[in-house]
Write a protein that holds these residues in place. Structure first.
Motif, PDB file in Angstrom:
ATOM      1  N   HIS A 121      -0.608  12.454  -0.873  1.00  0.00           N
ATOM      2  CA  HIS A 121      -2.037  12.132  -0.854  1.00  0.00           C
ATOM      3  C   HIS A 121      -2.617  12.403   0.540  1.00  0.00           C
ATOM      4  O   HIS A 121      -1.964  12.146   1.553  1.00  0.00           O
ATOM      5  CB  HIS A 121      -2.241  10.663  -1.222  1.00  0.00           C
ATOM      6  CG  HIS A 121      -3.651  10.344  -1.580  1.00  0.00           C
ATOM      7  ND1 HIS A 121      -4.625  10.148  -0.629  1.00  0.00           N
ATOM      8  CD2 HIS A 121      -4.258  10.210  -2.777  1.00  0.00           C
ATOM      9  CE1 HIS A 121      -5.775   9.904  -1.232  1.00  0.00           C
ATOM     10  NE2 HIS A 121      -5.572   9.933  -2.533  1.00  0.00           N
TER      11      HIS A 121
ATOM     12  N   VAL B 178       0.829  -1.208   0.000  1.00  0.00           N
ATOM     13  CA  VAL B 178       0.000   0.000   0.000  1.00  0.00           C
ATOM     14  C   VAL B 178       0.865   1.261   0.000  1.00  0.00           C
ATOM     15  O   VAL B 178       0.533   2.247  -0.648  1.00  0.00           O
ATOM     16  CB  VAL B 178      -0.959  -0.013   1.208  1.00  0.00           C
ATOM     17  CG1 VAL B 178      -1.758   1.271   1.283  1.00  0.00           C
ATOM     18  CG2 VAL B 178      -1.885  -1.205   1.117  1.00  0.00           C
ATOM     19  N   GLU B 179       1.972   1.229   0.715  1.00  0.00           N
ATOM     20  CA  GLU B 179       2.853   2.394   0.782  1.00  0.00           C
ATOM     21  C   GLU B 179       3.366   2.804  -0.597  1.00  0.00           C
ATOM     22  O   GLU B 179       3.556   3.985  -0.870  1.00  0.00           O
ATOM     23  CB  GLU B 179       4.023   2.122   1.715  1.00  0.00           C
ATOM     24  CG  GLU B 179       3.619   1.915   3.158  1.00  0.00           C
ATOM     25  CD  GLU B 179       2.964   3.143   3.778  1.00  0.00           C
ATOM     26  OE1 GLU B 179       3.371   4.271   3.457  1.00  0.00           O
ATOM     27  OE2 GLU B 179       2.031   2.957   4.577  1.00  0.00           O
TER      28      GLU B 179
ATOM     29  N   LEU C  25      -4.687  10.838   2.308  1.00  0.00           N
ATOM     30  CA  LEU C  25      -4.814   9.656   3.167  1.00  0.00           C
ATOM     31  C   LEU C  25      -3.632   9.503   4.107  1.00  0.00           C
ATOM     32  O   LEU C  25      -3.770   8.986   5.213  1.00  0.00           O
ATOM     33  CB  LEU C  25      -4.943   8.392   2.313  1.00  0.00           C
ATOM     34  CG  LEU C  25      -6.303   8.122   1.701  1.00  0.00           C
ATOM     35  CD1 LEU C  25      -6.248   6.882   0.825  1.00  0.00           C
ATOM     36  CD2 LEU C  25      -7.362   7.967   2.770  1.00  0.00           C
ATOM     37  N   ARG C  26      -2.469   9.949   3.682  1.00  0.00           N
ATOM     38  CA  ARG C  26      -1.283   9.849   4.549  1.00  0.00           C
ATOM     39  C   ARG C  26      -1.467  10.697   5.807  1.00  0.00           C
ATOM     40  O   ARG C  26      -1.146  10.269   6.904  1.00  0.00           O
ATOM     41  CB  ARG C  26      -0.048  10.281   3.783  1.00  0.00           C
ATOM     42  CG  ARG C  26       0.220   9.371   2.601  1.00  0.00           C
ATOM     43  CD  ARG C  26       1.659   9.066   2.530  1.00  0.00           C
ATOM     44  NE  ARG C  26       1.952   8.193   1.413  1.00  0.00           N
ATOM     45  CZ  ARG C  26       2.471   6.992   1.556  1.00  0.00           C
ATOM     46  NH1 ARG C  26       2.754   6.544   2.739  1.00  0.00           N
ATOM     47  NH2 ARG C  26       2.722   6.244   0.512  1.00  0.00           N
ATOM     48  N   ARG C  27      -1.995  11.906   5.658  1.00  0.00           N
ATOM     49  CA  ARG C  27      -2.230  12.785   6.816  1.00  0.00           C
ATOM     50  C   ARG C  27      -3.341  12.220   7.702  1.00  0.00           C
ATOM     51  O   ARG C  27      -3.249  12.234   8.927  1.00  0.00           O
ATOM     52  CB  ARG C  27      -2.589  14.196   6.334  1.00  0.00           C
ATOM     53  CG  ARG C  27      -2.827  15.179   7.444  1.00  0.00           C
ATOM     54  CD  ARG C  27      -1.562  15.431   8.243  1.00  0.00           C
ATOM     55  NE  ARG C  27      -1.860  16.344   9.333  1.00  0.00           N
ATOM     56  CZ  ARG C  27      -1.458  16.171  10.584  1.00  0.00           C
ATOM     57  NH1 ARG C  27      -0.681  15.176  10.894  1.00  0.00           N
ATOM     58  NH2 ARG C  27      -1.797  17.011  11.517  1.00  0.00           N
ATOM     59  N   ILE C  28      -4.389  11.697   7.065  1.00  0.00           N
ATOM     60  CA  ILE C  28      -5.490  11.093   7.822  1.00  0.00           C
ATOM     61  C   ILE C  28      -4.974   9.916   8.646  1.00  0.00           C
ATOM     62  O   ILE C  28      -5.358   9.734   9.799  1.00  0.00           O
ATOM     63  CB  ILE C  28      -6.627  10.656   6.869  1.00  0.00           C
ATOM     64  CG1 ILE C  28      -7.284  11.885   6.254  1.00  0.00           C
ATOM     65  CG2 ILE C  28      -7.654   9.795   7.594  1.00  0.00           C
ATOM     66  CD1 ILE C  28      -8.235  11.570   5.113  1.00  0.00           C
ATOM     67  N   ARG C  29      -4.064   9.153   8.069  1.00  0.00           N
ATOM     68  CA  ARG C  29      -3.493   8.006   8.791  1.00  0.00           C
ATOM     69  C   ARG C  29      -2.705   8.482  10.007  1.00  0.00           C
ATOM     70  O   ARG C  29      -2.790   7.885  11.084  1.00  0.00           O
ATOM     71  CB  ARG C  29      -2.601   7.203   7.866  1.00  0.00           C
ATOM     72  CG  ARG C  29      -2.040   5.981   8.532  1.00  0.00           C
ATOM     73  CD  ARG C  29      -1.218   5.180   7.573  1.00  0.00           C
ATOM     74  NE  ARG C  29      -0.752   3.967   8.216  1.00  0.00           N
ATOM     75  CZ  ARG C  29       0.008   3.081   7.659  1.00  0.00           C
ATOM     76  NH1 ARG C  29       0.402   3.242   6.418  1.00  0.00           N
ATOM     77  NH2 ARG C  29       0.395   2.025   8.304  1.00  0.00           N
ATOM     78  N   GLU C  30      -1.950   9.551   9.867  1.00  0.00           N
ATOM     79  CA  GLU C  30      -1.198  10.093  11.005  1.00  0.00           C
ATOM     80  C   GLU C  30      -2.123  10.514  12.136  1.00  0.00           C
ATOM     81  O   GLU C  30      -1.876  10.202  13.307  1.00  0.00           O
ATOM     82  CB  GLU C  30      -0.364  11.294  10.556  1.00  0.00           C
ATOM     83  CG  GLU C  30       0.788  10.970   9.639  1.00  0.00           C
ATOM     84  CD  GLU C  30       1.478  12.229   9.119  1.00  0.00           C
ATOM     85  OE1 GLU C  30       1.210  13.332   9.630  1.00  0.00           O
ATOM     86  OE2 GLU C  30       2.288  12.093   8.190  1.00  0.00           O
TER      87      GLU C  30
ATOM     88  N   THR D 168      -5.227   9.528  12.667  1.00  0.00           N
ATOM     89  CA  THR D 168      -5.892   8.337  13.210  1.00  0.00           C
ATOM     90  C   THR D 168      -4.977   7.557  14.147  1.00  0.00           C
ATOM     91  O   THR D 168      -5.393   7.147  15.234  1.00  0.00           O
ATOM     92  CB  THR D 168      -6.374   7.432  12.062  1.00  0.00           C
ATOM     93  OG1 THR D 168      -7.227   8.196  11.195  1.00  0.00           O
ATOM     94  CG2 THR D 168      -7.130   6.238  12.588  1.00  0.00           C
ATOM     95  N   ASN D 169      -3.741   7.370  13.735  1.00  0.00           N
ATOM     96  CA  ASN D 169      -2.798   6.629  14.573  1.00  0.00           C
ATOM     97  C   ASN D 169      -2.557   7.357  15.900  1.00  0.00           C
ATOM     98  O   ASN D 169      -2.484   6.728  16.951  1.00  0.00           O
ATOM     99  CB  ASN D 169      -1.472   6.424  13.840  1.00  0.00           C
ATOM    100  CG  ASN D 169      -1.565   5.344  12.796  1.00  0.00           C
ATOM    101  OD1 ASN D 169      -2.495   4.547  12.788  1.00  0.00           O
ATOM    102  ND2 ASN D 169      -0.613   5.339  11.878  1.00  0.00           N
TER     103      ASN D 169
END
Length: 40
Positions: free
Chosen positions: A25, A17-18, A27-32, A34-35
């Motif tokens: 994108h 996925v990476e 989604l990368r910021r959203i993942r940060e 969320t984590n």
């Protein structure tokens, strides 16, 4: 009889996925975010 029990990997797609999501994108910021929320 059911036939041979051979299995192939053609049925599945294994993708890193990476490497599929570009570095800028959203989604990368959203993942940060969320984590961080899940770690708290």
């Amino acid at each position: 009889m059911r036939g041979s029990d051979e299995r192939t990997g053609a049925l599945f797609s294994y993708v890193d996925v990476e490497s599929r999501i570009r570095s800028d994108h959203p989604l990368r910021r959203i993942r940060e975010i969320t984590n961080a929320a899940l770690a708290a």
